[in-house]
Design a protein around this motif. Sequence first.
Motif, PDB file in Angstrom:
ATOM      1  N   ILE A 151      48.203 -16.738  29.187  1.00 30.00           N
ATOM      2  CA  ILE A 151      48.409 -18.182  29.070  1.00 30.00           C
ATOM      3  C   ILE A 151      48.808 -18.532  27.640  1.00 30.00           C
ATOM      4  O   ILE A 151      49.665 -19.380  27.415  1.00 30.00           O
ATOM      5  CB  ILE A 151      47.144 -18.957  29.501  1.00 30.00           C
ATOM      6  N   ALA A 152      48.220 -17.837  26.670  1.00 26.88           N
ATOM      7  CA  ALA A 152      48.564 -18.076  25.268  1.00 26.88           C
ATOM      8  C   ALA A 152      50.035 -17.751  25.007  1.00 26.88           C
ATOM      9  O   ALA A 152      50.714 -18.471  24.273  1.00 26.88           O
ATOM     10  CB  ALA A 152      47.670 -17.256  24.354  1.00 26.88           C
ATOM     11  N   ALA A 153      50.556 -16.687  25.623  1.00 26.52           N
ATOM     12  CA  ALA A 153      51.967 -16.321  25.434  1.00 26.52           C
ATOM     13  C   ALA A 153      52.885 -17.366  26.058  1.00 26.52           C
ATOM     14  O   ALA A 153      53.915 -17.724  25.480  1.00 26.52           O
ATOM     15  CB  ALA A 153      52.240 -14.946  26.027  1.00 26.52           C
TER      16      ALA A 153
ATOM     17  N   THR B  32      58.956 -20.887  22.671  1.00 24.66           N
ATOM     18  CA  THR B  32      59.717 -21.879  21.920  1.00 24.66           C
ATOM     19  C   THR B  32      61.233 -21.706  22.032  1.00 24.66           C
ATOM     20  O   THR B  32      61.975 -22.540  21.535  1.00 24.66           O
ATOM     21  CB  THR B  32      59.362 -21.847  20.419  1.00 24.66           C
ATOM     22  N   ASN B  33      61.700 -20.641  22.679  1.00 22.65           N
ATOM     23  CA  ASN B  33      63.143 -20.399  22.739  1.00 22.65           C
ATOM     24  C   ASN B  33      63.462 -19.463  23.904  1.00 22.65           C
ATOM     25  O   ASN B  33      63.887 -18.339  23.695  1.00 22.65           O
ATOM     26  CB  ASN B  33      63.638 -19.807  21.421  1.00 22.65           C
ATOM     27  N   SER B  34      63.250 -19.937  25.124  1.00 21.12           N
ATOM     28  CA  SER B  34      63.389 -19.073  26.291  1.00 21.12           C
ATOM     29  C   SER B  34      64.387 -19.632  27.300  1.00 21.12           C
ATOM     30  O   SER B  34      64.652 -20.827  27.342  1.00 21.12           O
ATOM     31  CB  SER B  34      62.034 -18.890  26.982  1.00 21.12           C
TER      32      SER B  34
ATOM     33  N   ILE C 281      61.402 -16.258  33.522  1.00 20.01           N
ATOM     34  CA  ILE C 281      61.395 -16.706  32.130  1.00 20.01           C
ATOM     35  C   ILE C 281      61.821 -15.500  31.310  1.00 20.01           C
ATOM     36  O   ILE C 281      61.143 -14.472  31.316  1.00 20.01           O
ATOM     37  CB  ILE C 281      60.007 -17.209  31.692  1.00 20.01           C
ATOM     38  N   ASP C 282      62.977 -15.604  30.677  1.00 18.55           N
ATOM     39  CA  ASP C 282      63.566 -14.491  29.929  1.00 18.55           C
ATOM     40  C   ASP C 282      63.645 -13.224  30.776  1.00 18.55           C
ATOM     41  O   ASP C 282      63.376 -12.126  30.315  1.00 18.55           O
ATOM     42  CB  ASP C 282      62.789 -14.235  28.633  1.00 18.55           C
ATOM     43  N   GLY C 283      63.989 -13.398  32.055  1.00 16.72           N
ATOM     44  CA  GLY C 283      64.187 -12.273  32.952  1.00 16.72           C
ATOM     45  C   GLY C 283      62.932 -11.733  33.606  1.00 16.72           C
ATOM     46  O   GLY C 283      63.009 -10.842  34.455  1.00 16.72           O
ATOM     47  N   ILE C 284      61.771 -12.257  33.256  1.00 21.25           N
ATOM     48  CA  ILE C 284      60.501 -11.807  33.840  1.00 21.25           C
ATOM     49  C   ILE C 284      60.124 -12.754  34.967  1.00 21.25           C
ATOM     50  O   ILE C 284      60.125 -13.972  34.792  1.00 21.25           O
ATOM     51  CB  ILE C 284      59.383 -11.761  32.778  1.00 21.25           C
ATOM     52  N   THR C 285      59.797 -12.210  36.137  1.00 17.55           N
ATOM     53  CA  THR C 285      59.439 -13.009  37.299  1.00 17.55           C
ATOM     54  C   THR C 285      57.988 -13.457  37.219  1.00 17.55           C
ATOM     55  O   THR C 285      57.106 -12.670  36.867  1.00 17.55           O
ATOM     56  CB  THR C 285      59.663 -12.194  38.592  1.00 17.55           C
ATOM     57  N   TYR C 286      57.750 -14.729  37.556  1.00 19.67           N
ATOM     58  CA  TYR C 286      56.411 -15.305  37.579  1.00 19.67           C
ATOM     59  C   TYR C 286      56.093 -15.785  38.987  1.00 19.67           C
ATOM     60  O   TYR C 286      56.993 -16.108  39.760  1.00 19.67           O
ATOM     61  CB  TYR C 286      56.320 -16.481  36.600  1.00 19.67           C
ATOM     62  N   LEU C 287      54.807 -15.863  39.309  1.00 23.28           N
ATOM     63  CA  LEU C 287      54.363 -16.342  40.614  1.00 23.28           C
ATOM     64  C   LEU C 287      54.256 -17.864  40.577  1.00 23.28           C
ATOM     65  O   LEU C 287      53.482 -18.422  39.798  1.00 23.28           O
ATOM     66  CB  LEU C 287      52.996 -15.749  40.972  1.00 23.28           C
TER      67      LEU C 287
ATOM     68  N   ASN D 230      57.812 -24.808  25.417  1.00 21.13           N
ATOM     69  CA  ASN D 230      56.673 -25.271  26.210  1.00 21.13           C
ATOM     70  C   ASN D 230      56.137 -26.566  25.620  1.00 21.13           C
ATOM     71  O   ASN D 230      56.052 -26.712  24.406  1.00 21.13           O
ATOM     72  CB  ASN D 230      55.590 -24.195  26.204  1.00 21.13           C
ATOM     73  N   VAL D 231      55.812 -27.517  26.479  1.00 16.14           N
ATOM     74  CA  VAL D 231      55.187 -28.771  26.055  1.00 16.14           C
ATOM     75  C   VAL D 231      53.913 -28.976  26.868  1.00 16.14           C
ATOM     76  O   VAL D 231      53.770 -28.441  27.957  1.00 16.14           O
ATOM     77  CB  VAL D 231      56.127 -29.993  26.221  1.00 16.14           C
ATOM     78  N   GLY D 232      53.011 -29.756  26.349  1.00 17.51           N
ATOM     79  CA  GLY D 232      51.780 -30.055  27.071  1.00 17.51           C
ATOM     80  C   GLY D 232      50.703 -29.011  26.841  1.00 17.51           C
ATOM     81  O   GLY D 232      50.852 -28.077  26.060  1.00 17.51           O
ATOM     82  N   ASP D 233      49.610 -29.218  27.532  1.00 20.49           N
ATOM     83  CA  ASP D 233      48.456 -28.325  27.442  1.00 20.49           C
ATOM     84  C   ASP D 233      48.387 -27.458  28.687  1.00 20.49           C
ATOM     85  O   ASP D 233      48.669 -27.921  29.790  1.00 20.49           O
ATOM     86  CB  ASP D 233      47.165 -29.132  27.315  1.00 20.49           C
ATOM     87  N   GLN D 234      48.007 -26.207  28.515  1.00 22.82           N
ATOM     88  CA  GLN D 234      47.866 -25.309  29.639  1.00 22.82           C
ATOM     89  C   GLN D 234      46.385 -25.176  29.982  1.00 22.82           C
ATOM     90  O   GLN D 234      45.648 -24.472  29.307  1.00 22.82           O
ATOM     91  CB  GLN D 234      48.459 -23.925  29.322  1.00 22.82           C
ATOM     92  N   GLU D 235      45.984 -25.877  31.021  1.00 21.25           N
ATOM     93  CA  GLU D 235      44.601 -25.838  31.479  1.00 21.25           C
ATOM     94  C   GLU D 235      44.575 -25.052  32.778  1.00 21.25           C
ATOM     95  O   GLU D 235      45.232 -25.411  33.750  1.00 21.25           O
ATOM     96  CB  GLU D 235      44.075 -27.254  31.696  1.00 21.25           C
TER      97      GLU D 235
END
Length: 122
Positions: A69-71, A76-78, A16-22, A97-102
């Motif tokens: 999680i908040a970030a 909104t533009n990634s 996401i914007d060049g940052i790797t996530y697990l 991002n859409v939906g809720d992050q639980e």
Amino acid sequence: MADQTNALAGIVSLTIDGITYLVAGDAKYQVSGRKRETATGQDSVHGFTEQPRPGKISMTLRDRAGLSIAAVAAITNSTIVLGLANGKTAVGRNMWNVGDQEVDTKEGTVEIEFEGKSVVEA
């Protein structure tokens, strides 16, 4: 993603914007395009209607130290890039991002979903 000509599914990579996530699992995408619905009348099938359909990219992320999680919820533009085991890449630009992050604290995971005007396969 390395070219593995016999691989069909399985391993994915996510940035996401060049940052790797697990990615814990359940990575999915839908290319943007048109949504069609059949239009019928009382006398016959008349044809179809067409509306724009946003592209989608979703997955279950592994929650880890340093992941806000908040970030992620505030995106909104990634640019989202999903690399697939079969050599394809799904790219979404200007995604939100859409939906809720639980967060599931037992599994250490969080489901996220992004939508945007353009998701394409490369």
